[in-house]
Design an enzyme around this catalytic site. Structure first.
Site, PDB file in Angstrom:
ATOM      1  N   SER A 140       0.834  -1.201   0.000  1.00  0.00           N
ATOM      2  CA  SER A 140       0.000   0.000   0.000  1.00  0.00           C
ATOM      3  C   SER A 140       0.868   1.249   0.000  1.00  0.00           C
ATOM      4  O   SER A 140       1.978   1.249   0.554  1.00  0.00           O
ATOM      5  CB  SER A 140      -0.854  -0.029   1.274  1.00  0.00           C
ATOM      6  OG  SER A 140      -1.365   1.247   1.547  1.00  0.00           O
ATOM      7  N   TYR A 183      -1.694  -1.016  10.676  1.00  0.00           N
ATOM      8  CA  TYR A 183      -1.929  -1.616   9.355  1.00  0.00           C
ATOM      9  C   TYR A 183      -0.723  -1.373   8.450  1.00  0.00           C
ATOM     10  O   TYR A 183      -0.191  -2.296   7.823  1.00  0.00           O
ATOM     11  CB  TYR A 183      -3.204  -1.028   8.724  1.00  0.00           C
ATOM     12  CG  TYR A 183      -3.261  -1.259   7.236  1.00  0.00           C
ATOM     13  CD1 TYR A 183      -3.481  -2.535   6.717  1.00  0.00           C
ATOM     14  CD2 TYR A 183      -3.052  -0.207   6.334  1.00  0.00           C
ATOM     15  CE1 TYR A 183      -3.484  -2.753   5.346  1.00  0.00           C
ATOM     16  CE2 TYR A 183      -3.057  -0.419   4.966  1.00  0.00           C
ATOM     17  CZ  TYR A 183      -3.268  -1.696   4.479  1.00  0.00           C
ATOM     18  OH  TYR A 183      -3.253  -1.909   3.131  1.00  0.00           O
ATOM     19  N   LYS A 220       2.266  -3.914   6.549  1.00  0.00           N
ATOM     20  CA  LYS A 220       2.672  -3.918   5.140  1.00  0.00           C
ATOM     21  C   LYS A 220       4.175  -3.686   5.017  1.00  0.00           C
ATOM     22  O   LYS A 220       4.855  -4.336   4.213  1.00  0.00           O
ATOM     23  CB  LYS A 220       1.885  -2.864   4.357  1.00  0.00           C
ATOM     24  CG  LYS A 220       0.402  -3.218   4.184  1.00  0.00           C
ATOM     25  CD  LYS A 220       0.254  -4.488   3.354  1.00  0.00           C
ATOM     26  CE  LYS A 220      -1.111  -5.118   3.455  1.00  0.00           C
ATOM     27  NZ  LYS A 220      -1.193  -6.465   2.880  1.00  0.00           N
TER      28      LYS A 220
END
Ligand code: UDP
Length: 345
Positions: A129, A155, A159
């Site tokens: 992302s 989050y 990643k």
């Protein structure tokens, strides 16, 4: 050599995964798709819709990718490549429940990589992302893949850690072949209106929120701030049609299957930013009525402007976006209006 390649698509029943599935199946008989999903944020009916669109079946396993059961998929299939999208993705939820995110996102990735090693599967496409670029200053735009990475929420940390694990695998194992795709803001839906984003409850992202306003489920969009240093004061993002995003995965896969590259990183974005107000106006055109909105306080952690430099993907993957913002709004509305309750019509 076998002509048809078998692709394990983890998280293949989700919003992005289902669109990748369709793109793979639409490439004549080049790919056989094996979907693994536990429906934690998806619906079993998506598999029927994929069949409706493509006329083809996928082989499906209802498995949590963290579990020992995942090995069954490797035992029963000769897999050529893995596309891994099996992860939680809500930033706000990750701040409230960090362990849920570290547990799900990292343990599933580890389990997958260990099984790939055991069964000599070397090709891996990782769903990352733009959040890994952390805080971006206006003079650093557009962001290319060399921009320093950092994160502002759990989050994003999953990643970034996921990317680090892959880099270490690539250093240690010359056969490991990996592409990391850093997504910008996927919206839109397949033009058939049969698959799309099914937002459960109050959506955290802007487009599913707008479509819920359009069907009357929510009264208006809250715009998080109109005092940013942008064209009209609202936040600017790089919106990308989910079908373009899915095609980017197919290009990445082709590159992995035909080359030994080690590890490479690509931005998947349109390379152009639109403000929240521009998005609302474009959606209102597709919808035929004005979407109501109210300006509220900024959302903590939001950047003013982020958009990609997608030239590396163009040069190396021969990929660039084909759909416009108007196309994205038309297809989001087409999906939501045909499926006001998502897959539970
Ligand atoms: N946004 C908004 N209202 C919402 C959700 C989002 O104004 O209900 C804005 C947000 O501040 C940002 C843009 O829309 O400028 C995109 O936000 P989203 O959560 O969809 O994606 P992000 O870029 O944060 O990952």
């Amino acid at each position: 050599m076998r002509d048809t390649k078998s692709i394990l698509l983890a998280g293949g029943a989700g919003y992005i995964g289902s669109h990748i599935c369709v793109e793979l199946l639409n490439r004549d008989n080049k790919y056989k798709v094996i979907v693994v999903d536990n429906f934690s944020n998806s619906n079993p009916k998506v598999l029927d819709r994929i069949k409706d669109i493509t006329g083809k079946d996928v082989k499906f396993y209802e498995i949590d990718t963290r579990s020992n059961e995942l090995e069954k998929v490797f035992k029963e299939n000769k897999i050529d490549a893995v596309i891994d999208l099996a992860a939680y993705k809500a930033v706000g939820d990750s701040v409230k429940n960090p362990l849920k995110y570290y547990n799900n996102n990292l343990i599933s990735q580890m389990n997958m990589l260990l099984l790939m090693k055991k069964y000599s599967v070397n090709n891996f496409v990782f769903s990352s992302s733009a959040t890994v670029y952390g805080e971006v200053k206006a003079d650093e735009l557009p962001i290319n893949e060399n921009h320093p990475t950092s994160t502002t929420n759990p989050y994003g940390s999953t990643k970034l850690m996921g990317e680090q694990i892959l880099q270490d695998c690539s250093i240690s194992d010359p056969d490991f072949n990996c592409i990391v795709l850093r997504y910008f803001n996927p919206i839109g839906a397949h033009e058939s209106g049969k698959i799309g984003e099914e937002a459960i409850g109050i959506p955290a992202n802007v487009m599913p929120y707008i479509t819920k306003v359009a069907i009357g489920e929510l009264p208006y969009l809250n715009i998080f701030g109109n005092d940013y240093d942008t064209i009209d004061g609202t936040g600017v993002r790089d919106y990308i049609h989910v079908v373009d995003l899915a095609k980017g995965h197919v290009k990445a896969l082709e590159r992995l299957l035909n080359n030994r590259i080690g590890i490479e990183y690509f931005n998947l974005g349109a390379g152009k930013g639109f403000s929240v107000l521009e998005l609302i106006h474009a959606f209102s055109r597709a919808y035929g009525k004005q979407i109501e909105y109210k300006i509220v306080d900024r959302r903590p952690g939001d950047a003013a402007i982020i958009y990609a430099d997608p030239s590396k993907a163009k040069d190396i993957l021969n990929w660039q976006v084909e759909y416009s913002l108007d196309d994205m709004c038309r297809d989001s509305w087409n999906w939501q209006s045909k499926n006001p309750n998502g897959y539970n019509i």
